[in-house]
Design an enzyme around this catalytic site. Structure first.
Site, PDB file in Angstrom:
ATOM      1  CG  ASP A   1      -0.278  -0.079   2.527  1.00  0.00           C
ATOM      2  OD1 ASP A   1       0.947   0.138   2.585  1.00  0.00           O
ATOM      3  OD2 ASP A   1      -0.960  -0.327   3.532  1.00  0.00           O
TER       4      ASP A   1
ATOM      5  CG  PHE B   1      -5.556   3.306   6.038  1.00  0.00           C
ATOM      6  CD1 PHE B   1      -6.854   3.782   5.998  1.00  0.00           C
ATOM      7  CD2 PHE B   1      -5.184   2.454   7.071  1.00  0.00           C
ATOM      8  CE1 PHE B   1      -7.783   3.407   6.974  1.00  0.00           C
ATOM      9  CE2 PHE B   1      -6.103   2.081   8.050  1.00  0.00           C
ATOM     10  CZ  PHE B   1      -7.414   2.562   7.988  1.00  0.00           C
TER      11      PHE B   1
ATOM     12  CG  ASP C   1      -5.141   7.149  -1.335  1.00  0.00           C
ATOM     13  OD1 ASP C   1      -4.165   6.686  -0.703  1.00  0.00           O
ATOM     14  OD2 ASP C   1      -6.290   6.707  -1.200  1.00  0.00           O
TER      15      ASP C   1
ATOM     16  N   GLY D   1     -11.343   4.328   0.595  1.00  0.00           N
ATOM     17  CA  GLY D   1     -12.290   5.095   1.387  1.00  0.00           C
ATOM     18  C   GLY D   1     -13.529   4.337   1.803  1.00  0.00           C
TER      19      GLY D   1
ATOM     20  CG  ASP E   1      -5.865  -5.241   1.932  1.00  0.00           C
ATOM     21  OD1 ASP E   1      -5.371  -4.922   3.039  1.00  0.00           O
ATOM     22  OD2 ASP E   1      -6.461  -4.420   1.208  1.00  0.00           O
TER      23      ASP E   1
ATOM     24  CB  CYS F   1     -12.035 -26.464   8.723  1.00  0.00           C
ATOM     25  SG  CYS F   1     -10.496 -25.633   8.265  1.00  0.00           S
TER      26      CYS F   1
ATOM     27  CB  CYS G   1      -6.921 -25.599   8.148  1.00  0.00           C
ATOM     28  SG  CYS G   1      -7.349 -25.340   9.886  1.00  0.00           S
TER      29      CYS G   1
ATOM     30  CB  CYS H   1      -9.635 -28.076  11.650  1.00  0.00           C
ATOM     31  SG  CYS H   1     -10.299 -26.424  12.021  1.00  0.00           S
TER      32      CYS H   1
ATOM     33  CG  HIS I   1      -9.476 -22.035  11.610  1.00  0.00           C
ATOM     34  ND1 HIS I   1     -10.006 -23.180  11.056  1.00  0.00           N
ATOM     35  CD2 HIS I   1     -10.522 -21.161  11.755  1.00  0.00           C
ATOM     36  CE1 HIS I   1     -11.309 -23.014  10.875  1.00  0.00           C
ATOM     37  NE2 HIS I   1     -11.642 -21.805  11.291  1.00  0.00           N
TER      38      HIS I   1
END
Length: 381
Positions: A96, A100, A150, A220, A270, A308, A310, A313, A339
């Protein structure tokens, strides 16, 4: 004619919703969209090894210009050979602009045409960030996708203030393009601003698309506005963005917003949400929000999510993870973070498959019903 650093390939449009399945090509590999990008603010996705991110299917991550400028410094990363080598990440990286953070972390800031004067949130030192400086830092980092500098106005903001802000952001975008030193291997995206005002979003989009960036972001949003306002803004903003380039919605990561954003034509998302709430023991599961610290899980030896597959799990119980989180054990945070990231990355796989099969609207309805988003006063993240 040289190949552009960033290229978007449209694969399919969902007949049911108009959502698009695509592929973004970068100097460090390609990834399918819609995609969720895990956030690695300080050149690391908190508690995760790069190999684990690859294992769960991440093709691109995000890092933060402002924070890396302060620590360790962009010149050190340049000396290391760029961010990919510095952090041992061989896939795509988006950075970025730092804008921000300037507006969210510093109480004392002064905006002028040249840039922004503000104070370092770590030690109070005076700092100055301009479009040119933001480009210099990101060129040093060597990310595949850079963001234009920005102004990120607050919500709500008066129309006249927002109009001045949009005009300044457009001027800054032009300066960013002029200052960008590595267009052959780093793509620079413009950021469309304008708050909830359709006329200003149109003005911002006109200004930025005339500059022919290789991709565009909607900025924004996810700054405190109601969910219906975000969706309404996307509905009139996304069609203003070129169809042959990636469309990125910044700072959004709740499951409902990812699906709603994809339906409205967004390709990239994101957010720090999945890693941030993981550190407090809050999990995203196929049946909704689960706070594993709650006492009712003390003797619950089931996985966090029985649907799940993963690493967390497959190997650990709610009771064990609750114990680790309550004792502030780092391993507990690693397990919950793994997870949550896995959950969102797999969710986006399901979204892409639903687009392939022209059923993303049905998928949304089924997911929202199961997740409880359709219920009054439903708990979100």
């Amino acid at each position: 004619m040289s190949t552009p650093a960033i290229r978007y390939e449209l694969i399919k449009t969902c007949k049911q919703t108009g959502a698009r399945l695509g592929r973004v090509h970068t100097p460090h590999g390609s990834f399918e969209t819609p995609v969720f990008m895990p956030v690695g603010t300080l050149a690391t996705v908190k508690t995760m090894a790069p190999e684990e991110l690859v294992e769960m299917g991440a093709g691109i991550i995000l890092s933060n210009t402002y924070h890396l400028w302060l620590r360790p410094g962009h010149e050190i990363i340049r000396e290391a050979g760029g961010l990919h080598k510095f952090m041992n990440w061989n896939s795509a990286i988006l950075t970025d602009s730092g804008g921000f953070q300037v507006f969210s972390l510093s109480e004392f800031r002064r905006i002028e045409e040249e840039g922004v004067h503000f104070r370092n949130h770590l030690n109070g030192d005076k700092l100055f960030l301009s479009p040119e400086k933001a480009m210099d830092i990101q060129n040093a980092l060597g990310s595949d996708i850079m963001m234009a500098f920005d102004e990120c106005p607050p919500y709500p903001a008066e129309y006249e203030y927002m109009k001045r802000s949009v005009e300044r952001t457009s001027r800054w975008a032009e300066r960013c393009l002029q200052a960008h030193k590595r267009p052959e291997d780093q793509g620079l995206f413009g950021i469309i601003q304008g708050g909830e005002y359709e006329e200003l979003r149109k003005q911002s989009a006109r200004d930025l698309t005339s500059l022919d960036f290789p991709g565009y972001a909607v900025g924004g949003l996810s700054v405190g506005e109601p969910k219906d306002v975000m969706n309404r803004v996307l509905e009139f903003t996304t069609p203003l963005m070129p169809s042959g380039k990636p469309r990125y919605l910044m700072g959004v990561g709740s499951p409902d917003s990812l699906i709603d954003g994809a339906i409205r034509g967004i390709d990239m998302f994101d957010c720090v949400l999945p890693t941030r709430i993981a550190r407090n023991g809050t999990l995203m599961t196929s049946n909704g929000r689960l706070v594993v610290k709650n006492a009712k899980f003390a003797n619950d030896f089931r996985p966090l999510d029985e649907n799940c597959d993963c690493y967390t799990c497959k190997n650990y119980s709610r009771a064990y993870i609750r114990h680790l989180i309550r004792c502030d054990e780092t391993f507990g945070i690693r397990l919950t973070t793994y997870h949550n990231l896995h959950f969102l990355l797999k969710l986006m796989e399901q979204v892409r498959q639903a687009i392939r099969e022209d059923r993303l609207g049905d998928f949304r309805d089924e997911f929202f019903e199961k997740y409880g988003f359709n219920k009054p006063n439903a708990k979100n993240f």
